[in-house]
Design a protein around this motif. Structure first.
Motif, PDB file in Angstrom:
ATOM      1  N   ALA A 185       0.837  -1.206   0.000  1.00  0.00           N
ATOM      2  CA  ALA A 185       0.000   0.000   0.000  1.00  0.00           C
ATOM      3  C   ALA A 185       0.870   1.255   0.000  1.00  0.00           C
ATOM      4  O   ALA A 185       0.576   2.221  -0.718  1.00  0.00           O
ATOM      5  N   ILE A 186       1.942   1.244   0.766  1.00  0.00           N
ATOM      6  CA  ILE A 186       2.861   2.383   0.782  1.00  0.00           C
ATOM      7  C   ILE A 186       3.543   2.532  -0.566  1.00  0.00           C
ATOM      8  O   ILE A 186       3.682   3.642  -1.087  1.00  0.00           O
ATOM      9  N   ASP A 187       3.956   1.425  -1.152  1.00  0.00           N
ATOM     10  CA  ASP A 187       4.635   1.462  -2.451  1.00  0.00           C
ATOM     11  C   ASP A 187       3.753   2.021  -3.561  1.00  0.00           C
ATOM     12  O   ASP A 187       4.245   2.517  -4.565  1.00  0.00           O
ATOM     13  N   GLN A 188       2.430   1.958  -3.389  1.00  0.00           N
ATOM     14  CA  GLN A 188       1.508   2.470  -4.407  1.00  0.00           C
ATOM     15  C   GLN A 188       1.364   3.987  -4.358  1.00  0.00           C
ATOM     16  O   GLN A 188       0.797   4.578  -5.269  1.00  0.00           O
ATOM     17  N   LEU A 189       1.869   4.604  -3.301  1.00  0.00           N
ATOM     18  CA  LEU A 189       1.777   6.061  -3.191  1.00  0.00           C
ATOM     19  C   LEU A 189       2.691   6.728  -4.208  1.00  0.00           C
ATOM     20  O   LEU A 189       3.728   6.161  -4.591  1.00  0.00           O
ATOM     21  N   ARG A 191      -2.901  12.707   4.206  1.00  0.00           N
ATOM     22  CA  ARG A 191      -3.568  12.171   3.004  1.00  0.00           C
ATOM     23  C   ARG A 191      -3.010  10.805   2.639  1.00  0.00           C
ATOM     24  O   ARG A 191      -3.751   9.906   2.240  1.00  0.00           O
ATOM     25  N   SER A 192      -1.716  10.649   2.759  1.00  0.00           N
ATOM     26  CA  SER A 192      -1.094   9.359   2.442  1.00  0.00           C
ATOM     27  C   SER A 192      -1.583   8.285   3.395  1.00  0.00           C
ATOM     28  O   SER A 192      -1.900   7.164   2.986  1.00  0.00           O
ATOM     29  N   LYS A 193      -1.651   8.622   4.661  1.00  0.00           N
ATOM     30  CA  LYS A 193      -2.134   7.679   5.662  1.00  0.00           C
ATOM     31  C   LYS A 193      -3.571   7.260   5.350  1.00  0.00           C
ATOM     32  O   LYS A 193      -3.909   6.076   5.408  1.00  0.00           O
ATOM     33  N   GLN A 194      -4.402   8.223   4.963  1.00  0.00           N
ATOM     34  CA  GLN A 194      -5.779   7.898   4.603  1.00  0.00           C
ATOM     35  C   GLN A 194      -5.829   6.981   3.385  1.00  0.00           C
ATOM     36  O   GLN A 194      -6.598   6.029   3.349  1.00  0.00           O
ATOM     37  N   LYS A 195      -4.979   7.264   2.371  1.00  0.00           N
ATOM     38  CA  LYS A 195      -4.948   6.429   1.170  1.00  0.00           C
ATOM     39  C   LYS A 195      -4.510   5.003   1.509  1.00  0.00           C
ATOM     40  O   LYS A 195      -5.064   4.034   0.991  1.00  0.00           O
ATOM     41  N   ILE A 196      -3.520   4.895   2.363  1.00  0.00           N
ATOM     42  CA  ILE A 196      -3.035   3.573   2.752  1.00  0.00           C
ATOM     43  C   ILE A 196      -4.131   2.799   3.469  1.00  0.00           C
ATOM     44  O   ILE A 196      -4.428   1.650   3.128  1.00  0.00           O
ATOM     45  N   LEU A 197      -4.746   3.413   4.439  1.00  0.00           N
ATOM     46  CA  LEU A 197      -5.800   2.737   5.197  1.00  0.00           C
ATOM     47  C   LEU A 197      -6.995   2.400   4.329  1.00  0.00           C
ATOM     48  O   LEU A 197      -7.568   1.312   4.450  1.00  0.00           O
ATOM     49  N   ASN A 236       4.784  11.481  -1.817  1.00  0.00           N
ATOM     50  CA  ASN A 236       4.059  11.060  -0.613  1.00  0.00           C
ATOM     51  C   ASN A 236       4.772   9.906   0.079  1.00  0.00           C
ATOM     52  O   ASN A 236       4.876   9.883   1.304  1.00  0.00           O
ATOM     53  N   ARG A 237       5.251   8.952  -0.702  1.00  0.00           N
ATOM     54  CA  ARG A 237       5.943   7.795  -0.131  1.00  0.00           C
ATOM     55  C   ARG A 237       7.196   8.245   0.620  1.00  0.00           C
ATOM     56  O   ARG A 237       7.495   7.748   1.712  1.00  0.00           O
ATOM     57  N   THR A 238       7.894   9.213   0.085  1.00  0.00           N
ATOM     58  CA  THR A 238       9.099   9.716   0.737  1.00  0.00           C
ATOM     59  C   THR A 238       8.776  10.287   2.109  1.00  0.00           C
ATOM     60  O   THR A 238       9.455   9.992   3.097  1.00  0.00           O
ATOM     61  N   ILE A 239       7.722  11.083   2.191  1.00  0.00           N
ATOM     62  CA  ILE A 239       7.321  11.676   3.468  1.00  0.00           C
ATOM     63  C   ILE A 239       6.928  10.585   4.460  1.00  0.00           C
ATOM     64  O   ILE A 239       7.348  10.615   5.622  1.00  0.00           O
ATOM     65  N   VAL A 240       6.155   9.617   4.021  1.00  0.00           N
ATOM     66  CA  VAL A 240       5.731   8.524   4.904  1.00  0.00           C
ATOM     67  C   VAL A 240       6.947   7.744   5.406  1.00  0.00           C
ATOM     68  O   VAL A 240       7.060   7.453   6.598  1.00  0.00           O
ATOM     69  N   GLN A 241       7.846   7.426   4.516  1.00  0.00           N
ATOM     70  CA  GLN A 241       9.033   6.650   4.899  1.00  0.00           C
ATOM     71  C   GLN A 241       9.899   7.410   5.895  1.00  0.00           C
ATOM     72  O   GLN A 241      10.358   6.844   6.892  1.00  0.00           O
TER      73      GLN A 241
END
Length: 172
Positions: free
Chosen positions: A115-119, A157-163, A123-128
């Motif tokens: 799910a993270i890889d799909q960002l 927003r990334s967290k919402q997309k992942i969930l 966005n993935r950079t910030i989450v990581q």
């Protein structure tokens, strides 16, 4: 460290073997391309060993080399033309209906990683950086050259997309 500062190759080798796996994982979370991550790993250790005389043991070698790895990874991402855009301030507050109750979800690590890889890269950079490297959002904003508010919004927003992706089973 003193042996490294004196130029002893066996000390360099020992540091590399002690820290290379962890540094590689840090790089790979930001640059999920095996070949590029391996190249960056080598560049990071070369840069660290070239600058070893400037190393001060204030935070330890592990923290120092991971910071070099993160900086090299961010530079690589920038070269790929990833752009961080400023988001409108109207989205900076959370509406009650937008929140997702995370407690009802139980997932396997592989599903979350997918799910993270799909960002998108930005966005993935910030989450990581925030979740896995434990870098505060204020510092992420400085590293990426964007506002703190933008980091906060993109992370949310990334967290919402992942969930949402995990809840809907949308992870392929």
């Amino acid at each position: 460290m003193e042996r490294c500062k004196k130029g002893e190759t066996s000390a360099f080798s020992a540091l590399y073997h002690l820290h290379s796996k962890e540094v590689y994982n840090t790089i790979y979370r930001l640059v999920p391309h095996t070949g590029e991550a391996e190249d960056l790993l080598q560049e990071v250790f070369v840069a660290a060993f070239q600058a070893i005389h400037r190393f001060e043991n204030t935070g330890g070698f592990r923290a120092w080399i991971k910071r070099i790895a993160i900086n090299h990874s961010i530079s690589w991402i920038r070269k790929q033309k990833v752009r961080w855009v400023e988001l409108e301030d109207k989205d900076s507050y959370l509406k009650e209906e937008e929140s997702i109750d995370e407690s009802e979800f139980v997932f396997k690590v592989a599903e979350v990683k997918k799910a993270i890889d799909q960002l998108p890269d930005s966005n993935r950079t910030i989450v990581q950086l925030y979740l896995f490297e434990n870098i505060p959002q204020e510092e992420i904003a400085q590293i990426l050259g964007i506002s703190y508010n933008n980091v906060r919004i993109q992370y949310h927003r990334s967290k919402q997309k992942i969930l949402k992706s995990l809840k809907e089973g949308g992870v392929a």
